[in-house]
Write a protein that holds these residues in place. Sequence first.
Motif, short mmCIF file in Angstrom:
data_model
loop_
_atom_site.label_atom_id
_atom_site.label_comp_id
_atom_site.label_asym_id
_atom_site.label_seq_id
_atom_site.Cartn_x
_atom_site.Cartn_y
_atom_site.Cartn_z
N GLY A 36 25.57 38.58 47.81
CA GLY A 36 26.28 38.96 49.03
C GLY A 36 27.71 39.42 48.79
N GLY A 37 28.19 39.19 47.59
CA GLY A 37 29.56 39.56 47.26
C GLY A 37 29.71 41.01 46.86
N SER A 38 30.93 41.37 46.52
CA SER A 38 31.26 42.74 46.14
C SER A 38 31.93 42.77 44.78
N LEU A 39 31.84 43.92 44.15
CA LEU A 39 32.44 44.09 42.83
C LEU A 39 32.75 45.56 42.64
N SER A 40 33.84 45.85 41.96
CA SER A 40 34.18 47.24 41.66
C SER A 40 34.26 47.42 40.16
N LEU A 41 33.50 48.37 39.67
CA LEU A 41 33.52 48.71 38.26
C LEU A 41 34.36 49.97 38.05
N SER A 42 35.00 50.03 36.89
CA SER A 42 35.78 51.21 36.53
C SER A 42 35.28 51.78 35.22
N CYS A 43 35.44 53.08 35.08
CA CYS A 43 35.10 53.76 33.83
C CYS A 43 36.25 54.70 33.50
N ALA A 44 37.01 54.33 32.50
CA ALA A 44 38.14 55.16 32.07
C ALA A 44 37.66 56.16 31.04
N ALA A 45 37.87 57.44 31.34
CA ALA A 45 37.39 58.51 30.46
C ALA A 45 38.55 59.17 29.74
N ASN A 66 41.70 59.95 35.48
CA ASN A 66 40.52 60.16 34.65
C ASN A 66 39.59 58.94 34.69
N THR A 67 39.39 58.43 35.87
CA THR A 67 38.62 57.20 36.04
C THR A 67 37.56 57.38 37.13
N VAL A 68 36.39 56.85 36.86
CA VAL A 68 35.29 56.85 37.82
C VAL A 68 35.04 55.40 38.22
N TYR A 69 34.73 55.19 39.48
CA TYR A 69 34.55 53.85 40.00
C TYR A 69 33.14 53.69 40.58
N LEU A 70 32.68 52.46 40.61
CA LEU A 70 31.45 52.12 41.31
C LEU A 70 31.74 50.88 42.14
N GLN A 71 31.83 51.08 43.45
CA GLN A 71 32.04 49.97 44.37
C GLN A 71 30.67 49.44 44.76
N MET A 72 30.44 48.16 44.54
CA MET A 72 29.14 47.56 44.80
C MET A 72 29.30 46.47 45.86
N ASN A 73 28.59 46.62 46.95
CA ASN A 73 28.64 45.65 48.05
C ASN A 73 27.27 45.02 48.26
N SER A 74 27.26 43.92 48.98
CA SER A 74 26.01 43.23 49.31
C SER A 74 25.16 43.03 48.06
N LEU A 75 25.77 42.50 47.04
CA LEU A 75 25.08 42.36 45.76
C LEU A 75 23.95 41.35 45.84
#
Length: 119
Positions: free
Chosen positions: A15-24, A77-86
Amino acid sequence: QVQLVESGGRLVQAGGSLSLSCAASGRTFSGYVMGWFRQALGKERELLATITWTVGKTYYADSVKGRFTISRDNAKNTVYLQMNSLKPEDTAVYYCASRLSTRVQYDYWGQGTQVTVSS
């Protein structure tokens, strides 16, 4: 030398959230597509979402549509993935990757970051 470095993976409750980052780094990514994948233990790698670096056009797999959001910050130069309702089934190693928009195969991959969702 192209490098993709993911970060942000950790243990989170369902139910939690998390944000991933990808530095290119290592090249100009104009004309590239950036993608987030995941691979759970014993399962095949799964494409979750993609975004075009220049225009920001997105694609989502049905399994994450409405819960995950991919975005990019061209200046960083970063891509993100916001993940909700895990969910516990989101537990996997998450990878970012990049490919030329004219190619199908992804050429560059990060080392992955572990996301664990507890029930």
